[in-house]
Scaffold this active site. Structure first.
Site, PDB file in Angstrom:
ATOM      1  N   CYS A 180       0.835  -1.210   0.000  1.00  0.00           N
ATOM      2  CA  CYS A 180       0.000   0.000   0.000  1.00  0.00           C
ATOM      3  C   CYS A 180       0.867   1.256   0.000  1.00  0.00           C
ATOM      4  CB  CYS A 180      -0.884   0.033   1.248  1.00  0.00           C
ATOM      5  SG  CYS A 180      -1.943  -1.367   1.424  1.00  0.00           S
TER       6      CYS A 180
HETATM    7  N1  SAJ Z   1       6.736   2.287   8.594  1.00  0.00           N
HETATM    8  C1  SAJ Z   1       7.790   3.046   9.072  1.00  0.00           C
HETATM    9  N2  SAJ Z   1       7.536   3.963  10.050  1.00  0.00           N
HETATM   10  C2  SAJ Z   1       6.273   4.150  10.554  1.00  0.00           C
HETATM   11  C3  SAJ Z   1       5.204   3.370  10.050  1.00  0.00           C
HETATM   12  C4  SAJ Z   1       5.464   2.440   9.079  1.00  0.00           C
HETATM   13  O1  SAJ Z   1       8.931   2.893   8.634  1.00  0.00           O
HETATM   14  O2  SAJ Z   1       6.110   4.984  11.437  1.00  0.00           O
HETATM   15  C5  SAJ Z   1       6.997   1.320   7.534  1.00  0.00           C
HETATM   16  C6  SAJ Z   1       6.648  -0.090   7.923  1.00  0.00           C
HETATM   17  O3  SAJ Z   1       7.760  -0.732   8.515  1.00  0.00           O
HETATM   18  C7  SAJ Z   1       6.288  -0.714   6.587  1.00  0.00           C
HETATM   19  C8  SAJ Z   1       5.700   0.453   5.807  1.00  0.00           C
HETATM   20  O4  SAJ Z   1       6.152   1.636   6.455  1.00  0.00           O
HETATM   21  O5  SAJ Z   1       7.453  -1.184   5.932  1.00  0.00           O
HETATM   22  C9  SAJ Z   1       4.174   0.444   5.780  1.00  0.00           C
HETATM   23  O6  SAJ Z   1       3.761   0.310   7.099  1.00  0.00           O
HETATM   24  P1  SAJ Z   1       2.212   0.593   7.562  1.00  0.00           P
HETATM   25  O7  SAJ Z   1       2.211   0.629   9.047  1.00  0.00           O
HETATM   26  O8  SAJ Z   1       1.674   1.743   6.846  1.00  0.00           O
HETATM   27  O9  SAJ Z   1       1.475  -0.746   7.193  1.00  0.00           O
HETATM   28  P2  SAJ Z   1       0.719  -1.175   5.881  1.00  0.00           P
HETATM   29  O10 SAJ Z   1       1.513  -1.035   4.660  1.00  0.00           O
HETATM   30  O11 SAJ Z   1       0.167  -2.510   6.210  1.00  0.00           O
HETATM   31  O12 SAJ Z   1      -0.438  -0.096   5.779  1.00  0.00           O
HETATM   32  C10 SAJ Z   1      -1.746  -0.466   6.039  1.00  0.00           C
HETATM   33  C11 SAJ Z   1      -2.592   0.548   5.327  1.00  0.00           C
HETATM   34  N3  SAJ Z   1      -3.956   0.101   5.305  1.00  0.00           N
HETATM   35  C12 SAJ Z   1      -4.668   0.264   4.182  1.00  0.00           C
HETATM   36  O13 SAJ Z   1      -4.207   0.733   3.164  1.00  0.00           O
HETATM   37  C13 SAJ Z   1      -6.064  -0.188   4.227  1.00  0.00           C
HETATM   38  C14 SAJ Z   1      -2.504   1.892   6.029  1.00  0.00           C
HETATM   39  O14 SAJ Z   1      -3.473   2.794   5.479  1.00  0.00           O
HETATM   40  C15 SAJ Z   1      -2.770   1.723   7.484  1.00  0.00           C
HETATM   41  O15 SAJ Z   1      -2.695   3.005   8.116  1.00  0.00           O
HETATM   42  C16 SAJ Z   1      -1.697   0.820   8.061  1.00  0.00           C
HETATM   43  O16 SAJ Z   1      -1.925  -0.474   7.456  1.00  0.00           O
HETATM   44  C17 SAJ Z   1      -1.805   0.695   9.568  1.00  0.00           C
HETATM   45  O17 SAJ Z   1      -2.175   1.718  10.191  1.00  0.00           O
HETATM   46  O18 SAJ Z   1      -1.460  -0.368  10.073  1.00  0.00           O
END
Ligand code: SAJ
Length: 440
Positions: free
Chosen positions: A275
């Site tokens: 995403c």
């Molecule tokens: N990440 C960082 N720092 C952060 C947060 C994330 O480096 O502060 C990295 C993570 O390690 C990962 C990537 O970013 O590699 C994405 O992380 P994510 O927490 O955004 O997780 P995702 O990709 O599973 O995002 C999903 C998304 N959900 C949908 O699209 C429906 C996102 O909108 C959600 O906000 C997120 O999950 C969530 O909150 O868990």
């Protein structure tokens, strides 16, 4: 009664026949939610393996319990097939197919196009179609509308209805699931929005209606672009803090002590998942056709994409400070999933970190309790997770924490390792206090 009134009645009394195109981490949970709401649901997916598993009343998606599938299959409320011709019997169709990027970084619309072209063969009066796949603003109107309606002399908003409602599935999350996460929805016309809302309100607790499909498409991109840009900000902050000799983790925790007007993000070795690194590029790509350069997205993407290289440069420096070369050294990477405590390695920065160290002649192994095997799609190398993690920790010249799975005993890792580079602050205060640990 008009076509619209007849269809709304069928949606409200749940006699409408529902189809979900694409039975992945979005489509299968949606199919179960509609089935449990009392609709007769048919899942359609070209992957026969999925269909065979579902036919046995089993689930292949961790968030969807096998019992839920078994109950719906047994009651006849849910059937699955690879045969798209079932669509000619359907009243309501939701399209939940992937929207990845090509290797060039442009949107790969092939899944939406093929699903739409299959559905087009079976379009008839009295249907409502909702696209859920994250995509650039305008997709529903510019791509689906002509193929599904205009080419069949069906008048949208009268004979049939078309809307966009972005998926908000966060795999592994238990507090917010498909049924209780508010669902944004916008129609091609007012009537389209009304019909699609009548359908979704029959199964999902809150539908947040917007005026157009474009507004719905854009809201989803804002959600994930917001995350990508803020992660890019803290990644750049990590680089600045290192130059300044300031602990970025301490700085972020201090800023997060503000109870309003701040949202905590943490730096890391890069951006993974299907995403966050991808969705914003659908927006910047679309804006190019308006001769507009989406600078925030481009800059954040550049910073995030460069993080694996930055992490490897920090490892090189830290090993040099300890009189070690990366070349020929035994390196153990801990955690390769794209985020903690899940089994998904898509777009994981760990693959880039490993690839860069391999290219510098390091002897790299990895351990991940959720990922038994990895392979690099473009460079072709592959490896298995080491069997005895602590033995490999002891033997490694350096241990690199790339994904901070909860189950790791970071105290024991520090005790047994020669050197630890921690790109996630997984070691916390212990790591800060230990000579053997360097953090991002
Ligand atoms: N990440 C960082 N720092 C952060 C947060 C994330 O480096 O502060 C990295 C993570 O390690 C990962 C990537 O970013 O590699 C994405 O992380 P994510 O927490 O955004 O997780 P995702 O990709 O599973 O995002 C999903 C998304 N959900 C949908 O699209 C429906 C996102 O909108 C959600 O906000 C997120 O999950 C969530 O909150 O868990």
């Amino acid at each position: 009664m008009s076509t619209k009134e007849i269809l709304i009645k069928k949606l409200k009394d749940k006699t409408a026949k529902v189809a979900i195109l694409g039975l992945g981490y979005v489509g299968l949970p949606l199919a179960v939610v509609f089935g449990e709401a009392g609709f007769q649901v048919t899942g359609v997916d070209p992957d026969k393996r999925k269909i065979d598993v579902l036919a046995e009343g089993k689930s292949y998606i961790p968030d969807v319990k096998t019992e839920a599938v078994a109950k719906l299959v047994k009651s006849g409320n849910f059937t699955a097939t690879t045969d798209f011709s079932v669509l000619k019997e359907m009243d309501a169709v939701s399209i939940c197919v992937p929207t990845p990027l090509r290797q060039t970084g442009d949107p790969d619309m092939s899944f939406i196009i093929s699903a739409t072209e299959e559905l087009a063969k079976y379009m008839h009066k009295g249907m409502v179609v909702v696209l859920e796949s994250t995509t650039y603003p305008g997709t529903t109107r510019e791509l689906l509308l002509p193929k599904l309606g205009t080419e069949h002399n069906l008048n949208v908003g009268e004979d049939w209805f078309l809307a966009f409602s972005p998926e908000r599935v966060d795999p592994g999350r238990e507090d917010f699931t498909t049924i209780n996460t508010p669902k944004v929805l916008g129609g091609i016309t007012e009537e389209c929005g009304e019909v699609a809302t009548a359908w979704y309100e029959g199964a999902i607790k809150t539908v947040h209606r917007v005026s157009t499909a474009e507004a719905a498409e854009m809201s989803k991109l804002l959600e994930n672009t917001f995350r990508m840009i803020n992660i890019g900000l803290v990644n750049e902050l990590a680089i600045m803090c290192e130059r300044l000799g300031v602990d970025v983790w301490e700085v972020i925790d201090a800023a997060a002590s503000k109870p309003f007007g701040f949202m905590k993000f943490t730096p890391g070795p890069g951006l993974g998942g299907h995403c966050i690194p991808i969705d914003p590029l659908y927006l910047s790509w679309k804006m190019k056709s308006f001769n507009y350069n989406a600078r925030f997205i481009e800059l954040a993407s550049e910073i995030n994409t460069n993080m694996p290289r930055y992490v490897v440069s920090r490892i090189l420096e830290a090993m040099n400070d300890r009189g070690k070369h990366l070349k020929g050294s035994k390196i153990l990477v801990l955690g390769v999933a794209y985020k903690p405590d899940i089994d998904d390695v898509r777009e994981s920065p760990a693959l880039d970190v490993i690839g860069l160290m391999r290219n510098k002649g390091a002897l790299v192994e990895y351990h991940d309790p959720y990922i038994p095997h990895i392979h690099h799609e473009y460079d072709g190398w592959q490896m298995d997770s080491v069997k005895d993690m602590m033995k490999s920790v002891k033997e490694a010249d350096a241990v690199i924490v790339v994904t901070n799975h909860k189950e790791y005993d970071y105290k024991a890792i520090i005790e047994n390792a020669k050197f630890v580079f921690d790109s996630r602050n997984a070691t916390g205060k212990l790591g800060k206090a230990s000579e053997k640990v360097e953090r991002l």
